[in-house]
Design an enzyme around this catalytic site. Structure first.
Site, PDB file in Angstrom:
ATOM      1  N   TYR A   1       0.839  -1.207   0.000  1.00  0.00           N
ATOM      2  CA  TYR A   1       0.000   0.000   0.000  1.00  0.00           C
ATOM      3  C   TYR A   1       0.873   1.256   0.000  1.00  0.00           C
ATOM      4  O   TYR A   1       0.742   2.111  -0.882  1.00  0.00           O
ATOM      5  CB  TYR A   1      -0.902  -0.038   1.232  1.00  0.00           C
ATOM      6  CG  TYR A   1      -1.891   1.100   1.336  1.00  0.00           C
ATOM      7  CD1 TYR A   1      -3.003   1.163   0.493  1.00  0.00           C
ATOM      8  CD2 TYR A   1      -1.731   2.106   2.283  1.00  0.00           C
ATOM      9  CE1 TYR A   1      -3.921   2.197   0.596  1.00  0.00           C
ATOM     10  CE2 TYR A   1      -2.649   3.138   2.393  1.00  0.00           C
ATOM     11  CZ  TYR A   1      -3.744   3.184   1.549  1.00  0.00           C
ATOM     12  OH  TYR A   1      -4.647   4.214   1.661  1.00  0.00           O
ATOM     13  N   ASP A   2       1.798   1.332   0.979  1.00  0.00           N
ATOM     14  CA  ASP A   2       2.608   2.543   1.154  1.00  0.00           C
ATOM     15  C   ASP A   2       3.477   2.829  -0.073  1.00  0.00           C
ATOM     16  O   ASP A   2       3.490   3.947  -0.597  1.00  0.00           O
ATOM     17  CB  ASP A   2       3.547   2.410   2.369  1.00  0.00           C
ATOM     18  CG  ASP A   2       2.811   2.110   3.659  1.00  0.00           C
ATOM     19  OD1 ASP A   2       1.585   1.907   3.620  1.00  0.00           O
ATOM     20  OD2 ASP A   2       3.472   2.065   4.720  1.00  0.00           O
TER      21      ASP A   2
ATOM     22  N   GLY B   1       3.175   1.470  -3.057  1.00  0.00           N
ATOM     23  CA  GLY B   1       2.314   1.632  -4.239  1.00  0.00           C
ATOM     24  C   GLY B   1       1.871   3.082  -4.366  1.00  0.00           C
ATOM     25  O   GLY B   1       1.935   3.686  -5.442  1.00  0.00           O
ATOM     26  N   LYS B   2       1.458   3.669  -3.236  1.00  0.00           N
ATOM     27  CA  LYS B   2       0.997   5.068  -3.257  1.00  0.00           C
ATOM     28  C   LYS B   2       2.169   6.016  -3.509  1.00  0.00           C
ATOM     29  O   LYS B   2       2.006   7.057  -4.135  1.00  0.00           O
ATOM     30  CB  LYS B   2       0.324   5.412  -1.926  1.00  0.00           C
ATOM     31  CG  LYS B   2      -1.021   4.721  -1.708  1.00  0.00           C
ATOM     32  CD  LYS B   2      -2.139   5.403  -2.466  1.00  0.00           C
ATOM     33  CE  LYS B   2      -3.497   4.863  -2.032  1.00  0.00           C
ATOM     34  NZ  LYS B   2      -4.604   5.487  -2.766  1.00  0.00           N
TER      35      LYS B   2
ATOM     36  N   GLN C   1       2.552   7.375  15.841  1.00  0.00           N
ATOM     37  CA  GLN C   1       1.999   8.725  15.847  1.00  0.00           C
ATOM     38  C   GLN C   1       1.609   9.098  14.432  1.00  0.00           C
ATOM     39  O   GLN C   1       2.324   8.781  13.497  1.00  0.00           O
ATOM     40  CB  GLN C   1       3.066   9.724  16.288  1.00  0.00           C
ATOM     41  CG  GLN C   1       3.172   9.930  17.757  1.00  0.00           C
ATOM     42  CD  GLN C   1       4.160  11.048  18.045  1.00  0.00           C
ATOM     43  OE1 GLN C   1       5.179  11.176  17.379  1.00  0.00           O
ATOM     44  NE2 GLN C   1       3.855  11.858  19.027  1.00  0.00           N
TER      45      GLN C   1
ATOM     46  N   THR D   1      -1.166   7.498  18.720  1.00  0.00           N
ATOM     47  CA  THR D   1      -2.141   8.559  18.442  1.00  0.00           C
ATOM     48  C   THR D   1      -2.573   8.537  16.981  1.00  0.00           C
ATOM     49  O   THR D   1      -1.833   8.088  16.102  1.00  0.00           O
ATOM     50  CB  THR D   1      -1.564   9.957  18.741  1.00  0.00           C
ATOM     51  OG1 THR D   1      -0.472  10.197  17.857  1.00  0.00           O
ATOM     52  CG2 THR D   1      -1.134  10.075  20.194  1.00  0.00           C
ATOM     53  N   ARG D   2      -3.794   9.032  16.755  1.00  0.00           N
ATOM     54  CA  ARG D   2      -4.312   9.255  15.414  1.00  0.00           C
ATOM     55  C   ARG D   2      -5.088  10.567  15.439  1.00  0.00           C
ATOM     56  O   ARG D   2      -5.434  11.070  16.503  1.00  0.00           O
ATOM     57  CB  ARG D   2      -5.269   8.116  14.994  1.00  0.00           C
ATOM     58  CG  ARG D   2      -4.624   6.733  14.851  1.00  0.00           C
ATOM     59  CD  ARG D   2      -3.687   6.659  13.650  1.00  0.00           C
ATOM     60  NE  ARG D   2      -3.142   5.322  13.459  1.00  0.00           N
ATOM     61  CZ  ARG D   2      -2.055   4.857  14.066  1.00  0.00           C
ATOM     62  NH1 ARG D   2      -1.380   5.616  14.916  1.00  0.00           N
ATOM     63  NH2 ARG D   2      -1.615   3.635  13.819  1.00  0.00           N
TER      64      ARG D   2
ATOM     65  N   ASP E   1       2.973  -0.814  12.602  1.00  0.00           N
ATOM     66  CA  ASP E   1       1.875   0.106  12.908  1.00  0.00           C
ATOM     67  C   ASP E   1       2.479   1.432  13.388  1.00  0.00           C
ATOM     68  O   ASP E   1       3.268   1.443  14.324  1.00  0.00           O
ATOM     69  CB  ASP E   1       1.010  -0.509  14.013  1.00  0.00           C
ATOM     70  CG  ASP E   1      -0.365   0.110  14.076  1.00  0.00           C
ATOM     71  OD1 ASP E   1      -1.047   0.104  13.034  1.00  0.00           O
ATOM     72  OD2 ASP E   1      -0.751   0.591  15.154  1.00  0.00           O
TER      73      ASP E   1
HETATM   74  N1  LIG Z   1     -10.356   6.643   4.507  1.00  0.00           N
HETATM   75  C1  LIG Z   1      -9.135   6.988   4.840  1.00  0.00           C
HETATM   76  O1  LIG Z   1      -8.857   7.243   6.021  1.00  0.00           O
HETATM   77  C2  LIG Z   1      -8.057   7.141   3.792  1.00  0.00           C
HETATM   78  C3  LIG Z   1      -6.795   7.582   4.221  1.00  0.00           C
HETATM   79  C4  LIG Z   1      -5.790   7.719   3.278  1.00  0.00           C
HETATM   80  C5  LIG Z   1      -6.034   7.459   1.943  1.00  0.00           C
HETATM   81  N2  LIG Z   1      -7.263   7.022   1.561  1.00  0.00           N
HETATM   82  C6  LIG Z   1      -7.448   6.725   0.133  1.00  0.00           C
HETATM   83  O2  LIG Z   1      -8.699   7.214  -0.314  1.00  0.00           O
HETATM   84  C7  LIG Z   1      -9.234   6.341  -1.319  1.00  0.00           C
HETATM   85  C8  LIG Z   1     -10.646   5.949  -0.929  1.00  0.00           C
HETATM   86  O3  LIG Z   1     -10.608   5.231   0.293  1.00  0.00           O
HETATM   87  P1  LIG Z   1     -11.901   4.871   1.148  1.00  0.00           P
HETATM   88  O4  LIG Z   1     -11.538   5.071   2.553  1.00  0.00           O
HETATM   89  O5  LIG Z   1     -13.093   5.573   0.580  1.00  0.00           O
HETATM   90  O6  LIG Z   1     -11.972   3.304   0.923  1.00  0.00           O
HETATM   91  P2  LIG Z   1     -13.043   2.389   0.191  1.00  0.00           P
HETATM   92  O7  LIG Z   1     -12.618   0.972   0.388  1.00  0.00           O
HETATM   93  O8  LIG Z   1     -14.415   2.792   0.624  1.00  0.00           O
HETATM   94  O9  LIG Z   1     -12.863   2.823  -1.336  1.00  0.00           O
HETATM   95  C9  LIG Z   1     -11.875   2.305  -2.195  1.00  0.00           C
HETATM   96  C10 LIG Z   1     -12.558   1.876  -3.481  1.00  0.00           C
HETATM   97  O10 LIG Z   1     -11.574   1.471  -4.437  1.00  0.00           O
HETATM   98  C11 LIG Z   1     -12.136   0.428  -5.187  1.00  0.00           C
HETATM   99  N3  LIG Z   1     -11.074  -0.320  -5.882  1.00  0.00           N
HETATM  100  C12 LIG Z   1     -10.109  -1.124  -5.352  1.00  0.00           C
HETATM  101  N4  LIG Z   1      -9.335  -1.628  -6.325  1.00  0.00           N
HETATM  102  C13 LIG Z   1      -9.819  -1.128  -7.499  1.00  0.00           C
HETATM  103  C14 LIG Z   1      -9.447  -1.297  -8.868  1.00  0.00           C
HETATM  104  N5  LIG Z   1      -8.408  -2.066  -9.228  1.00  0.00           N
HETATM  105  N6  LIG Z   1     -10.181  -0.646  -9.803  1.00  0.00           N
HETATM  106  C15 LIG Z   1     -11.233   0.141  -9.455  1.00  0.00           C
HETATM  107  N7  LIG Z   1     -11.634   0.321  -8.187  1.00  0.00           N
HETATM  108  C16 LIG Z   1     -10.921  -0.320  -7.219  1.00  0.00           C
HETATM  109  C17 LIG Z   1     -12.874  -0.405  -4.162  1.00  0.00           C
HETATM  110  O11 LIG Z   1     -13.836  -1.239  -4.786  1.00  0.00           O
HETATM  111  C18 LIG Z   1     -13.516   0.690  -3.290  1.00  0.00           C
HETATM  112  O12 LIG Z   1     -14.773   1.045  -3.796  1.00  0.00           O
HETATM  113  C19 LIG Z   1      -8.260   5.155  -1.421  1.00  0.00           C
HETATM  114  O13 LIG Z   1      -7.407   5.369  -2.524  1.00  0.00           O
HETATM  115  C20 LIG Z   1      -7.463   5.225  -0.139  1.00  0.00           C
HETATM  116  O14 LIG Z   1      -6.177   4.694  -0.302  1.00  0.00           O
HETATM  117  C21 LIG Z   1      -8.275   6.854   2.452  1.00  0.00           C
END
Ligand SMILES: NC(=O)c1ccc[n+]([C@@H]2O[C@H](COP(=O)([O-])OP(=O)(O)OC[C@H]3O[C@@H](n4cnc5c(N)ncnc54)[C@H](O)[C@@H]3O)[C@@H](O)[C@H]2O)c1
Length: 273
Positions: A99-100, A102-103, A230, A164-165, A227
């Site tokens: 994840y990390d 990849g982003k 902070q 913390t978060r 994990d």
């Molecule tokens: N919620 C948080 O706290 C948070 C924090 C940091 C980053 N994000 C980022 O925000 C975005 C949305 O997150 P969220 O919390 O709404 O999660 P979520 O799980 O509700 O949404 C993610 C969506 O991505 C879709 N998805 C996964 N793989 C896919 C693919 N190959 N093609 C098309 N769709 C795909 C899933 O079906 C899901 O609907 C993500 O990219 C996540 O990494 C969220």
């Protein structure tokens, strides 16, 4: 949906997409450890190939493209709170790396498309966000605690709870996204978005127990590998460039989220788990 001009398509971003659009919001990615560690190779592919496909689309149709990056690019941070300049402390080999990293690679691609092809990019680093309509069972701390509290089950707290978060309510975050998308082209990000009000995970559990009037006890479990201890955003840049900051207080946001999950439990009973 019954909204004129609205069209929904189901599409996997690891495959190219051919549509005519003005703006692209790329939020596609498994977003919780339970989901992104289930198929880590697919998680990296979604971030990296997904970014290439969305950037390719933006380049082709000259659209602005938004990337949902994450505070996870900072890993287990040694700088606190985290500013956008901080380059992070990520373990590239650990279970969170799919994840990390990849982003992080997606951010690299966004900035290379911007430099090389002048693609208009908007990159936001999202910190913990919560609110109604979260999935009840995807392992996020807020939804886990609320569902456990409402059911009178033990609240599973990883570590000693002193980590913390900082939690941002979803409507605040969405407002920030739209402001960023509408900002001048020079505003590319990366830009932190989240709530700078930090609390310990133990305090979060205690607040949720109080707000739900639950009889649940806290049950301590070992802290998962890598994990972060902070996590708190410095949002000076978002304040300055977008005049943005969270407006929903944690207590209000938690109450709205609790009301949502209480409704879901009444409707569906224990089958939501
Ligand atoms: N919620 C948080 O706290 C948070 C924090 C940091 C980053 N994000 C980022 O925000 C975005 C949305 O997150 P969220 O919390 O709404 O999660 P979520 O799980 O509700 O949404 C993610 C969506 O991505 C879709 N998805 C996964 N793989 C896919 C693919 N190959 N093609 C098309 N769709 C795909 C899933 O079906 C899901 O609907 C993500 O990219 C996540 O990494 C969220």
């Amino acid at each position: 949906m019954g909204i004129a001009g609205f069209e929904v398509m189901r599409h996997d971003v690891t495959f190219p997409l051919y549509v005519e659009v003005d703006q692209i919001y790329n939020l596609a990615c498994p977003a919780t450890p339970v989901h992104y560690q289930f198929d880590p190779v697919q998680t990296t592919k979604t971030s990296v190939i997904g970014a290439i496909n969305m950037l390719g689309l933006a380049k082709r149709v000259k659209a602005k493209v938004f990337q949902a990056s994450t505070s996870e690019v900072y890993g287990d941070p040694t700088v606190h709170p985290q500013t956008e300049e901080y380059r992070g402390n990520v373990n590239p080999l650990g279970p969170r790396a799919c994840y990390d990293e990849g982003k992080r690679a997606a951010e690299t691609l966004f900035f290379d498309y911007h430099r090389q092809h002048r693609t208009r990019i908007k990159v936001v680093r999202i910190f913990n966000t919560y609110g109604p309509r979260m999935h009840p069972n995807d392992g996020r701390v807020v939804s886990n605690f609320i569902v456990q509290a409402l059911q009178g089950q033990p609240i599973t707290l990883y570590g000693d709870g002193s980590q913390t978060r900082a939690f941002c309510f979803v409507s605040d975050l969405v407002e920030g996204f739209i402001r960023l998308m509408d900002s001048p082209d020079e505003v590319t990000g990366p830009i932190n978005m989240g709530n700078p009000h930090e609390i310990s995970v133990r305090e979060l559990a205690e607040r949720i127990i109080r707000l739900t009037k639950s009889t649940s006890a806290i049950e301590y479990r070992p802290l998962p590998q890598d994990d972060p201890t902070q996590r708190c955003p410095d949002i000076t840049l978002a304040r300055k460039l977008l005049d943005w900051q969270p407006t929903v207080a944690l207590e209000d946001g938690l109450q709205r989220t609790i009301d949502y999950f209480a409704g879901l439990l009444t409707e569906r009973g224990k089958s939501i788990l």
